[in-house]
Write a protein that holds these residues in place. Structure first.
Motif, PDB file in Angstrom:
ATOM      1  N   LEU A  52       0.828  -1.200   0.000  1.00 37.13           N
ATOM      2  CA  LEU A  52       0.000   0.000   0.000  1.00 37.13           C
ATOM      3  C   LEU A  52       0.868   1.257   0.000  1.00 37.13           C
ATOM      4  CD1 LEU A  52      -2.801   1.290   0.125  1.00 37.13           C
ATOM      5  CD2 LEU A  52      -2.708   1.029   2.623  1.00 37.13           C
ATOM      6  N   GLU A  53       1.914   1.269   0.822  1.00 39.35           N
ATOM      7  CA  GLU A  53       2.840   2.416   0.835  1.00 39.35           C
ATOM      8  C   GLU A  53       3.498   2.584  -0.527  1.00 39.35           C
ATOM      9  OE1 GLU A  53       5.713   2.247   4.012  1.00 39.35           O
ATOM     10  OE2 GLU A  53       4.161   1.768   5.491  1.00 39.35           O
ATOM     11  N   ASP A  54       3.919   1.471  -1.130  1.00 42.00           N
ATOM     12  CA  ASP A  54       4.553   1.532  -2.448  1.00 42.00           C
ATOM     13  C   ASP A  54       3.589   2.090  -3.494  1.00 42.00           C
ATOM     14  OD1 ASP A  54       6.791   0.412  -1.282  1.00 42.00           O
ATOM     15  OD2 ASP A  54       6.453  -1.593  -2.115  1.00 42.00           O
ATOM     16  N   ILE A  55       2.348   1.654  -3.432  1.00 39.58           N
ATOM     17  CA  ILE A  55       1.341   2.127  -4.391  1.00 39.58           C
ATOM     18  C   ILE A  55       1.087   3.617  -4.191  1.00 39.58           C
ATOM     19  CG2 ILE A  55      -1.124   2.012  -4.974  1.00 39.58           C
ATOM     20  CD1 ILE A  55      -0.877  -1.063  -4.515  1.00 39.58           C
ATOM     21  N   GLN A  56       0.980   4.051  -2.934  1.00 37.70           N
ATOM     22  CA  GLN A  56       0.749   5.473  -2.668  1.00 37.70           C
ATOM     23  C   GLN A  56       1.909   6.320  -3.173  1.00 37.70           C
ATOM     24  OE1 GLN A  56      -0.022   5.124   1.542  1.00 37.70           O
ATOM     25  NE2 GLN A  56      -2.245   5.150   1.243  1.00 37.70           N
ATOM     26  N   MET A  57       3.142   5.842  -3.012  1.00 37.27           N
ATOM     27  CA  MET A  57       4.303   6.564  -3.509  1.00 37.27           C
ATOM     28  C   MET A  57       4.251   6.640  -5.042  1.00 37.27           C
ATOM     29  SD  MET A  57       8.349   5.754  -2.949  1.00 37.27           S
ATOM     30  CE  MET A  57       8.348   4.391  -4.108  1.00 37.27           C
ATOM     31  N   LEU A  58       3.938   5.524  -5.687  1.00 36.08           N
ATOM     32  CA  LEU A  58       3.849   5.514  -7.151  1.00 36.08           C
ATOM     33  C   LEU A  58       2.732   6.426  -7.657  1.00 36.08           C
ATOM     34  CD1 LEU A  58       4.430   1.727  -7.880  1.00 36.08           C
ATOM     35  CD2 LEU A  58       5.963   3.614  -8.444  1.00 36.08           C
ATOM     36  N   MET A  59       1.633   6.455  -6.949  1.00 38.70           N
ATOM     37  CA  MET A  59       0.534   7.344  -7.347  1.00 38.70           C
ATOM     38  C   MET A  59       0.981   8.804  -7.268  1.00 38.70           C
ATOM     39  SD  MET A  59      -2.042   5.518  -8.314  1.00 38.70           S
ATOM     40  CE  MET A  59      -3.462   6.567  -8.233  1.00 38.70           C
ATOM     41  N   GLY A  60       1.734   9.145  -6.236  1.00 35.52           N
ATOM     42  CA  GLY A  60       2.262  10.507  -6.121  1.00 35.52           C
ATOM     43  C   GLY A  60       3.194  10.840  -7.276  1.00 35.52           C
ATOM     44  N   GLU A  61       4.064   9.884  -7.631  1.00 36.36           N
ATOM     45  CA  GLU A  61       4.968  10.104  -8.759  1.00 36.36           C
ATOM     46  C   GLU A  61       4.193  10.255 -10.066  1.00 36.36           C
ATOM     47  OE1 GLU A  61       8.094   7.179  -8.926  1.00 36.36           O
ATOM     48  OE2 GLU A  61       8.568   7.437  -6.804  1.00 36.36           O
ATOM     49  N   LEU A  62       3.155   9.454 -10.243  1.00 37.78           N
ATOM     50  CA  LEU A  62       2.321   9.582 -11.444  1.00 37.78           C
ATOM     51  C   LEU A  62       1.630  10.939 -11.500  1.00 37.78           C
ATOM     52  CD1 LEU A  62       0.655   6.050 -11.730  1.00 37.78           C
ATOM     53  CD2 LEU A  62       2.249   7.086 -13.347  1.00 37.78           C
ATOM     54  N   ASP A  63       1.165  11.417 -10.341  1.00 42.31           N
ATOM     55  CA  ASP A  63       0.539  12.740 -10.283  1.00 42.31           C
ATOM     56  C   ASP A  63       1.517  13.820 -10.740  1.00 42.31           C
ATOM     57  OD1 ASP A  63      -1.818  11.614  -9.337  1.00 42.31           O
ATOM     58  OD2 ASP A  63      -1.424  12.146  -7.232  1.00 42.31           O
ATOM     59  N   GLU A  64       2.773  13.714 -10.272  1.00 46.26           N
ATOM     60  CA  GLU A  64       3.795  14.698 -10.661  1.00 46.26           C
ATOM     61  C   GLU A  64       4.074  14.645 -12.155  1.00 46.26           C
ATOM     62  OE1 GLU A  64       7.356  14.261  -8.334  1.00 46.26           O
ATOM     63  OE2 GLU A  64       6.215  14.179  -6.456  1.00 46.26           O
ATOM     64  N   VAL A  65       4.232  13.444 -12.690  1.00 47.58           N
ATOM     65  CA  VAL A  65       4.501  13.297 -14.132  1.00 47.58           C
ATOM     66  C   VAL A  65       3.333  13.843 -14.937  1.00 47.58           C
ATOM     67  CG1 VAL A  65       4.768  11.608 -15.996  1.00 47.58           C
ATOM     68  CG2 VAL A  65       6.096  11.367 -13.888  1.00 47.58           C
ATOM     69  N   GLU A  66       2.126  13.528 -14.524  1.00 47.91           N
ATOM     70  CA  GLU A  66       0.936  13.998 -15.231  1.00 47.91           C
ATOM     71  C   GLU A  66       0.860  15.524 -15.206  1.00 47.91           C
ATOM     72  OE1 GLU A  66      -3.857  13.141 -15.360  1.00 47.91           O
ATOM     73  OE2 GLU A  66      -2.781  12.808 -13.478  1.00 47.91           O
ATOM     74  N   ALA A  67       1.135  16.119 -14.042  1.00 46.88           N
ATOM     75  CA  ALA A  67       1.080  17.576 -13.925  1.00 46.88           C
ATOM     76  C   ALA A  67       2.122  18.227 -14.834  1.00 46.88           C
ATOM     77  CB  ALA A  67       1.291  17.995 -12.466  1.00 46.88           C
ATOM     78  N   ARG A  68       3.360  17.691 -14.865  1.00 41.94           N
ATOM     79  CA  ARG A  68       4.404  18.247 -15.744  1.00 41.94           C
ATOM     80  C   ARG A  68       4.004  18.134 -17.208  1.00 41.94           C
ATOM     81  NH1 ARG A  68       8.200  15.669 -12.311  1.00 41.94           N
ATOM     82  NH2 ARG A  68       8.556  14.064 -13.856  1.00 41.94           N
ATOM     83  N   CYS A  69       3.450  16.981 -17.582  1.00 40.38           N
ATOM     84  CA  CYS A  69       3.029  16.795 -18.982  1.00 40.38           C
ATOM     85  C   CYS A  69       1.942  17.795 -19.353  1.00 40.38           C
ATOM     86  CB  CYS A  69       2.534  15.371 -19.215  1.00 40.38           C
ATOM     87  SG  CYS A  69       3.834  14.127 -19.232  1.00 40.38           S
ATOM     88  N   ARG A  70       0.985  18.007 -18.470  1.00 39.82           N
ATOM     89  CA  ARG A  70      -0.101  18.951 -18.749  1.00 39.82           C
ATOM     90  C   ARG A  70       0.432  20.381 -18.879  1.00 39.82           C
ATOM     91  NH1 ARG A  70      -4.889  16.485 -18.713  1.00 39.82           N
ATOM     92  NH2 ARG A  70      -5.152  14.589 -17.492  1.00 39.82           N
ATOM     93  N   GLU A  71       1.385  20.747 -17.996  1.00 34.96           N
ATOM     94  CA  GLU A  71       1.981  22.082 -18.069  1.00 34.96           C
ATOM     95  C   GLU A  71       2.723  22.278 -19.382  1.00 34.96           C
ATOM     96  OE1 GLU A  71       4.496  22.697 -14.661  1.00 34.96           O
ATOM     97  OE2 GLU A  71       2.848  22.353 -13.250  1.00 34.96           O
ATOM     98  N   GLU A  72       3.544  21.290 -19.756  1.00 42.27           N
ATOM     99  CA  GLU A  72       4.304  21.403 -21.006  1.00 42.27           C
ATOM    100  C   GLU A  72       3.383  21.434 -22.214  1.00 42.27           C
ATOM    101  OE1 GLU A  72       7.662  18.782 -21.439  1.00 42.27           O
ATOM    102  OE2 GLU A  72       8.122  18.926 -19.295  1.00 42.27           O
ATOM    103  N   LEU A  73       2.314  20.634 -22.165  1.00 43.01           N
ATOM    104  CA  LEU A  73       1.361  20.625 -23.268  1.00 43.01           C
ATOM    105  C   LEU A  73       0.664  21.977 -23.376  1.00 43.01           C
ATOM    106  CD1 LEU A  73       0.092  18.908 -25.501  1.00 43.01           C
ATOM    107  CD2 LEU A  73      -1.603  18.118 -23.833  1.00 43.01           C
ATOM    108  N   ALA A  74       0.318  22.572 -22.240  1.00 42.13           N
ATOM    109  CA  ALA A  74      -0.334  23.883 -22.251  1.00 42.13           C
ATOM    110  C   ALA A  74       0.620  24.940 -22.808  1.00 42.13           C
ATOM    111  CB  ALA A  74      -0.784  24.253 -20.833  1.00 42.13           C
ATOM    112  N   GLU A  75       1.894  24.869 -22.436  1.00 42.45           N
ATOM    113  CA  GLU A  75       2.890  25.812 -22.962  1.00 42.45           C
ATOM    114  C   GLU A  75       3.040  25.656 -24.466  1.00 42.45           C
ATOM    115  OE1 GLU A  75       6.627  25.653 -20.879  1.00 42.45           O
ATOM    116  OE2 GLU A  75       5.623  25.755 -18.932  1.00 42.45           O
TER     117      GLU A  75
END
Length: 136
Positions: free
Chosen positions: A106-129
């Motif tokens: 569960l801890e591993d999954i929560q950490m991975l979900m956080g990393e996915l959130d960060e990657v998704e946010a960066r991709c959305r920002e770059e796409l918007a730019e």
């Protein structure tokens, strides 16, 4: 479901397969692993209530993440002494170990979900730019 002269309920492989929504092949596999031991009448397997209960426990154990070897160990402990505290202590130890593994997962999954959130946010920002850059 049938009954014999002793009024003990018996079951066919088809009845158990239907009741537990599994294939007859799965039941035969558990028999091959010495987890259940039906009697035979000719080519037919006849399962008693002990086999039915064990099948139910095997399936519950699988849902909880226990291996067939772990189930077999518990059955052997029970067969050697049905009222054994050792069986209960073993089960408690196994559940504690399983809980620790699940908490780590569960801890591993929560950490991975956080990393996915960060990657998704960066991709959305770059796409918007990029989209803003094309408009200019």
């Amino acid at each position: 479901m049938t009954t014999d002269k002793k009024e003990q309920q018996t079951y066919t492989i088809g009845e158990l397969a239907k009741e537990f929504d599994i294939t007859p092949r799965s039941i035969r596999f558990y028999e091959e692993q010495d987890l259940i031991n039906p009697t035979r009448t000719g080519m037919n397997r006849i399962y008693n209530n002990k086999d039915r209960v064990r099948l139910k426990l095997i399936l519950r154990g699988k849902r909880l993440g226990f291996s067939l070897a772990e189930a077999k160990n518990l059955f052997e402990l029970y067969d050697s002494n049905p009222d054994s505290a050792m069986q209960l202590e073993t089960m408690l130890s196994m559940t504690e170990q399983k809980r620790a593994v699940l908490l780590q997962q569960l801890e591993d999954i929560q950490m991975l979900m956080g990393e996915l959130d960060e990657v998704e946010a960066r991709c959305r920002e770059e796409l918007a730019e990029l989209k803003r850059g094309h408009k200019e």
